[in-house]
Write a protein that holds these residues in place. Structure first.
Motif, mmCIF file in Angstrom:
data_model
loop_
_atom_site.group_PDB
_atom_site.id
_atom_site.type_symbol
_atom_site.label_atom_id
_atom_site.label_comp_id
_atom_site.label_asym_id
_atom_site.label_seq_id
_atom_site.Cartn_x
_atom_site.Cartn_y
_atom_site.Cartn_z
ATOM 1 N N SER A 285 0.866 -1.176 0.000
ATOM 2 C CA SER A 285 0.000 0.000 0.000
ATOM 3 C C SER A 285 0.905 1.229 0.000
ATOM 4 O O SER A 285 1.552 1.524 1.007
ATOM 5 C CB SER A 285 -0.904 -0.005 1.232
ATOM 6 O OG SER A 285 -1.736 1.136 1.253
ATOM 7 N N LEU B 199 -2.292 -0.449 7.784
ATOM 8 C CA LEU B 199 -2.530 0.080 6.435
ATOM 9 C C LEU B 199 -3.851 0.839 6.364
ATOM 10 O O LEU B 199 -4.725 0.668 7.211
ATOM 11 C CB LEU B 199 -2.562 -1.071 5.424
ATOM 12 C CG LEU B 199 -1.300 -1.909 5.291
ATOM 13 C CD1 LEU B 199 -1.554 -3.071 4.334
ATOM 14 C CD2 LEU B 199 -0.128 -1.068 4.826
ATOM 15 N N ILE C 267 -5.777 -2.736 -1.954
ATOM 16 C CA ILE C 267 -4.391 -3.043 -1.600
ATOM 17 C C ILE C 267 -3.878 -4.089 -2.579
ATOM 18 O O ILE C 267 -4.606 -5.018 -2.940
ATOM 19 C CB ILE C 267 -4.321 -3.594 -0.158
ATOM 20 C CG1 ILE C 267 -4.945 -2.614 0.832
ATOM 21 C CG2 ILE C 267 -2.881 -3.900 0.234
ATOM 22 C CD1 ILE C 267 -5.185 -3.213 2.200
#
Length: 77
Positions: free
Chosen positions: A32, A48, A54
């Motif tokens: 990411s 994240l 992603i």
């Protein structure tokens, strides 16, 4: 190696996702932006931005079709 885009846009998806990929001996990385984390790490995944898709790097050659079948619910088509 194969790269697919996945969506883990809710907390409820993260634990089943990690449980699904830990069944395989292969390495999986989530990418990411400039961050790369082990996809088998729940704590890493929560670091994240889960509101965006992603990239999942699957380090496999032999059983890639089996892995993609298991991960189909998370893959963005």
């Amino acid at each position: 190696m194969k790269t697919v885009q996945i969506s883990l846009n809710s907390i409820d998806k993260v634990k089943p996702f990690v449980n699904d990929i830990t069944k395989f001996d292969n390495d999986f990385d989530l990418v990411s932006g400039r961050y790369v984390i082990d996809a088998k790490s729940i704590m890493g995944i929560f670091s994240l931005d889960l509101s965006k898709p992603i990239n999942l790097n699957i380090h496999a050659e032999d059983n890639i079709d089996e892995i993609l079948t298991v991960l189909d619910a998370y893959i963005i088509q």
